[in-house]
Write an enzyme that holds these catalytic residues in place. Structure first.
Site, short mmCIF file in Angstrom:
data_model
loop_
_atom_site.label_atom_id
_atom_site.label_comp_id
_atom_site.label_asym_id
_atom_site.label_seq_id
_atom_site.Cartn_x
_atom_site.Cartn_y
_atom_site.Cartn_z
NE ARG A 168 -2.23 -0.83 3.54
CZ ARG A 168 -1.70 -0.62 4.25
NH1 ARG A 168 -2.18 0.44 4.71
NH2 ARG A 168 -0.88 -0.73 5.58
CE1 TYR A 199 0.24 -5.56 -1.75
CE2 TYR A 199 -0.88 -3.85 -0.72
CZ TYR A 199 -0.54 -4.99 -0.49
OH TYR A 199 -0.33 -5.63 0.88
N GLY A 200 -3.20 -5.06 -3.86
CA GLY A 200 -4.20 -5.24 -2.80
C GLY A 200 -4.65 -3.78 -1.95
CE LYS A 251 -7.07 -3.23 5.44
NZ LYS A 251 -6.32 -4.72 4.95
CB ALA A 276 3.14 -7.48 7.99
CE LYS A 324 -5.09 -6.94 10.53
NZ LYS A 324 -3.95 -6.34 10.54
CG ASN A 350 0.46 -15.77 11.88
OD1 ASN A 350 0.65 -17.11 11.65
ND2 ASN A 350 0.76 -15.19 11.11
CG ASP A 359 -7.23 -6.86 6.50
OD1 ASP A 359 -6.27 -6.71 7.84
OD2 ASP A 359 -7.51 -6.26 5.79
CG ASN A 381 3.17 -6.88 1.99
OD1 ASN A 381 2.67 -7.59 2.73
ND2 ASN A 381 2.63 -5.80 1.15
NE ARG A 400 0.10 -8.40 2.38
CZ ARG A 400 -0.82 -8.19 4.20
NH1 ARG A 400 -1.72 -8.66 4.10
NH2 ARG A 400 0.06 -7.40 3.95
NE ARG A 422 5.88 -6.39 13.63
CZ ARG A 422 5.96 -7.60 13.03
NH1 ARG A 422 7.49 -8.31 13.65
NH2 ARG A 422 5.58 -8.89 12.19
CG ASP A 481 3.96 -21.49 22.99
OD1 ASP A 481 3.23 -22.58 23.92
OD2 ASP A 481 4.52 -22.36 21.70
P1 GTP Z 1 -2.35 -7.66 7.15
O1 GTP Z 1 -2.60 -8.87 6.19
O2 GTP Z 1 -0.97 -7.17 6.70
O3 GTP Z 1 -3.08 -6.96 8.14
O4 GTP Z 1 -1.25 -9.00 8.58
P2 GTP Z 1 -1.64 -9.81 9.87
O5 GTP Z 1 -1.98 -8.40 10.64
O6 GTP Z 1 -2.96 -10.43 8.93
O7 GTP Z 1 -0.13 -10.80 9.78
P3 GTP Z 1 -0.13 -11.93 9.80
O8 GTP Z 1 -0.53 -13.21 11.11
O9 GTP Z 1 0.05 -11.70 8.04
O10 GTP Z 1 1.80 -12.19 9.99
C1 GTP Z 1 2.32 -11.03 10.03
C2 GTP Z 1 4.27 -11.66 10.42
O11 GTP Z 1 3.91 -11.32 12.21
C3 GTP Z 1 3.99 -12.74 9.67
O12 GTP Z 1 5.65 -12.64 9.20
C4 GTP Z 1 4.09 -13.54 10.92
O13 GTP Z 1 5.12 -14.88 11.10
C5 GTP Z 1 4.84 -12.56 12.27
N1 GTP Z 1 3.72 -13.50 13.68
C6 GTP Z 1 2.80 -13.65 13.56
N2 GTP Z 1 2.61 -13.76 14.78
C7 GTP Z 1 3.49 -13.82 15.18
C8 GTP Z 1 4.09 -14.00 17.36
O14 GTP Z 1 2.52 -14.68 18.20
N3 GTP Z 1 4.86 -13.67 17.02
C9 GTP Z 1 6.12 -13.42 16.97
N4 GTP Z 1 7.22 -13.66 16.87
N5 GTP Z 1 5.17 -13.63 15.46
C10 GTP Z 1 4.61 -13.77 14.98
C1 SPV Z 2 -2.62 -4.35 5.78
O1 SPV Z 2 -2.06 -4.18 5.10
O2 SPV Z 2 -3.12 -4.23 6.18
C2 SPV Z 2 -3.46 -5.54 4.72
C3 SPV Z 2 -3.45 -5.75 2.92
O3 SPV Z 2 -4.35 -6.00 5.09
S1 SPV Z 2 -3.98 -4.61 2.00
O4 SPV Z 2 -5.28 -5.31 1.74
O5 SPV Z 2 -3.07 -4.10 1.04
O6 SPV Z 2 -4.89 -3.92 3.14
MN MN Z 3 -5.34 -5.45 7.47
#
Ligand code: GTP
Ligand code: SPV
Ligand code: MN
Length: 588
Positions: free
Chosen positions: A72, A200-201, A209, A252, A255, A257, A276, A371, A373, A404, A499
């Protein structure tokens, strides 16, 4: 007389001058046809789709974007409200007339020699009173196919729209993917988005979004609901009771995960409803109910593997829905499968990187873009909640916020009440990631994980959150988490991923009143003996460190929050300003 939707299509044809106009019906046959066409079709000098190994990843294709178009672009994203104050310091602003002129000049004739795809779609299950009607036009087959995965497109949407003129209009052209001619313009008052120059997404799938957060957050303010950057999960405990949570984490930050978590704790199970976006309404009984307006995942590939996220790996290998797309990942040539850092331990010997080059470790660059996907249907997900399609949504008992942060923020704490929870969420900070272009690793404030996605003044948005709290009977509990705290050696102190279920278990115990928490300057912390750490190889001292509130760190944190609040002037509600003063006094 043409219907309002037909008039919109005609207007778009006259503007873009495409060779052909194609209205999508949303069937699988259509998607297969389009994907086969995309295997031969080049745009911007690249073949749009390459078929991957369907024995290992059914229905899958690889897509490479222009290397300048991988995330983005927040600096090119605008909210065009009549006054700048309505957009707020959180948004770039442009006068609506000026913005439209600019975009119409870019759009004029931009689809000559191309097909204009018309995508009627519904955000939310079509039978829900909370669902919304939308139409997007685009000249990108990749976007059209991605929209099929991410929303409910085609006939069901056309029927729902019927003769209505009340639908979201999304106007998109990939142009010539030139970052100097790339803009994403939002017009909340007109239920309209114009986007040019990116495939891009978040820039191009306008239901995501652009509509479901920026435009919808504005609608929610008008209509008394919330559109949030949140996951929705149901957590089943050994007594079989299911507790529903929302979770907001910046892009990232985990979420996806958490949404597909396979708990390490025996007897617990996570049911997935969304990864999301959540639309949150006050139900007839006065409780908060959430639906996921989307129908798929657009998830970060790197870091996803059998150890970290086995449910997502199974989702990606499921053959239920067509298609599954992998964008800017590497490709393992030995078996034509997608590959990224973290999918497994070994690096394959014959690997093509995300830019189509032969991969070599010596280049010192990752094979997959950080990034990169996948786009995959939520119906492929083996942990999909049976309540996912419930038109009413699910009742929410807890809201989790997280960022983070390598320091300052404890592993978990609970807000004392809704107001202090809104404060905690409004001051959420996170280190920036590869999901948006710009510097990586700097702490920025990202209230409710919505900074890039709130379609109006964030000060008014905080007030809206406080107002919702006054209307809801039985408010959910609000928690803050930080999976990313690091030690002196820059190592994560908490194992994270599966965990994290240990922390969710503690939250359920709090919600049910089974355990009590310890008061601290910032909120309620878990007692060490109320965390279930059985079978986890972690020292008691490390857990104590993870939960520590360090006053010196917090003094710095408070300064940063003060600076951030100052950018909104007197728009910050007084409840939040007062809370900040009290917090500061507690740190002396
Ligand atoms: P968007 O799609 O951008 O909104 O991202 P998201 O919030 O869904 O993030 P996602 O779950 O894809 O995780 C992003 C990164 O964080 C990945 O590289 C994961 O491996 C890392 N990650 C997720 N959960 C954890 C955690 O509990 N600990 C650690 N150290 N890293 C994590
Ligand atoms: C984010 O960046 O929070 C995403 C990917 O989930 S995007 O759809 O590009 O916003
Ligand atoms: Mn997102």
């Amino acid at each position: 007389m043409p219907t309002p939707m037909e008039s919109f299509i005609n207007e778009m044809r006259d503007l873009f001058l495409p060779d052909e106009v194609y209205i999508m019906d949303g069937t699988k046959e259509e998607a297969i046809r389009l994907a086969e066409f995309a295997e031969k079709f080049t745009i911007d000098g690249r073949v749009v789709l390459k078929k991957l190994n369907w024995q290992k990843y059914p229905n899958s294709y690889h897509h490479s974007s222009n290397p300048n178009d991988v995330a983005r672009t927040e600096h090119l994203t605008f909210v065009c409200t009549p006054t700048q104050e309505e957009a707020g310091a959180n948004n770039n602003w442009l006068n609506p007339d000026e913005a439209k002129n600019k975009m119409n000049n870019l759009f004029k004739g931009a689809m000559k020699g191309r097909t204009m795809y018309v995508i009627p779609f519904v955000m939310g299950t079509p039978k829900s009173r909370y669902a919304k009607n939308c139409v997007q036009v685009t000249d990108s087959i990749y976007v059209a196919l991605s929209m099929r995965v991410m929303s409910r497109i085609g006939k069901q949407a056309i029927e729902r729209i019927g003769n209505c003129s009340d639908f979201f209009r999304g106007i998109h052209s990939i142009g010539n993917v030139n970052p100097d001619r790339r803009f994403i313009m939002h017009f909340p008052q007109e239920n309209l988005v114009m986007s040019f120059g990116s495939g891009y997404g978040g820039n191009a799938l306008l239901g995501k979004k652009c509509y479901s957060l920026r435009i919808s957050s504005y609608l929610g303010k008008q209509e008394g609901w919330l559109a949030e950057h949140m996951i929705i999960i149901g957590v089943q405990a050994p007594d079989d009771k299911i507790t529903y949570f929302l979770g907001a984490f910046p892009s990232a930050c985990g979420k996806t995960n958490l949404a597909l978590l396979e708990p390490v704790l025996k007897g617990y199970k996570v049911w997935t409803l969304g990864d999301d976006i959540a639309w949150i309404n006050i139900g007839d009984n006065g409780k908060l109910y959430a639906i996921n307006p989307e129908a798929g995942f657009f998830g970060v590939a790197p870091g996803t593997g059998m150890k970290t996220n086995p449910v997502m790996m199974k989702t990606l290998k499921n053959d239920k829905f067509f298609p599954t797309l992998f964008t800017n990942t590497a490709v393992n040539n030995s078996d034509n499968t997608p590959w990224w850092e973290g999918i497994c331990d070994e690096i394959p010997s014959d690997l093509t990187d995300w830019q189509g080059r032969k991969y070599s470790k010596d280049l010192g660059q990752p094979a997959a873009h950080p990034n990169s996907r996948f786009t995959v249907s939520i119906y492929n997900c083996p942990t999909l909640s049976p309540e996912y399609d419930n038109p009413y949504g699910v009742p929410i008992s807890g809201i989790i916020f997280g960022g983070r942060r390598k320091d300052t923020i404890p592993l978990v704490y609970e807000a004392k009440d809704w107001e202090s929870g809104v404060f905690i969420a409004s001051s959420l900070g996170s280190e920036t990631t590869a999901a948006a272009t710009g510097k990586i690793g700097a702490v920025r404030r990202d209230p409710m994980a919505m900074l890039p996605f709130c379609g109006y003044n964030m000060g008014d948005y905080f007030q809206h959150w406080l107002n919702i709290g006054k209307k809801v009977k039985e408010l959910p509990k609000i928690f803050m988490v930080n999976w990313f705290r690091k030690d002196e050696d820059d190592k994560f102190m908490w194992p994270g991923f599966r965990d994290n279920s240990r922390i969710i278990k503690w939250m359920i115990d709090i919600i049910e009143g089974k355990v009590d928490a310890v008061e601290s300057e910032i909120g309620l912390l878990p007692r060490l003996d109320s965390l279930d750490l059985a079978g986890l190889d972690i020292d008691k001292e490390v857990v104590e460190k993870l939960l520590k509130v360090n006053k010196d760190d917090w003094k710095k944190e408070i300064e940063m929050i003060e600076e951030f609040y100052a950018t909104f002037g007197d728009k910050i509600p007084k409840e939040l300003r007062n809370y900040l003063v009290e917090l500061k006094n507690r740190m002396i």
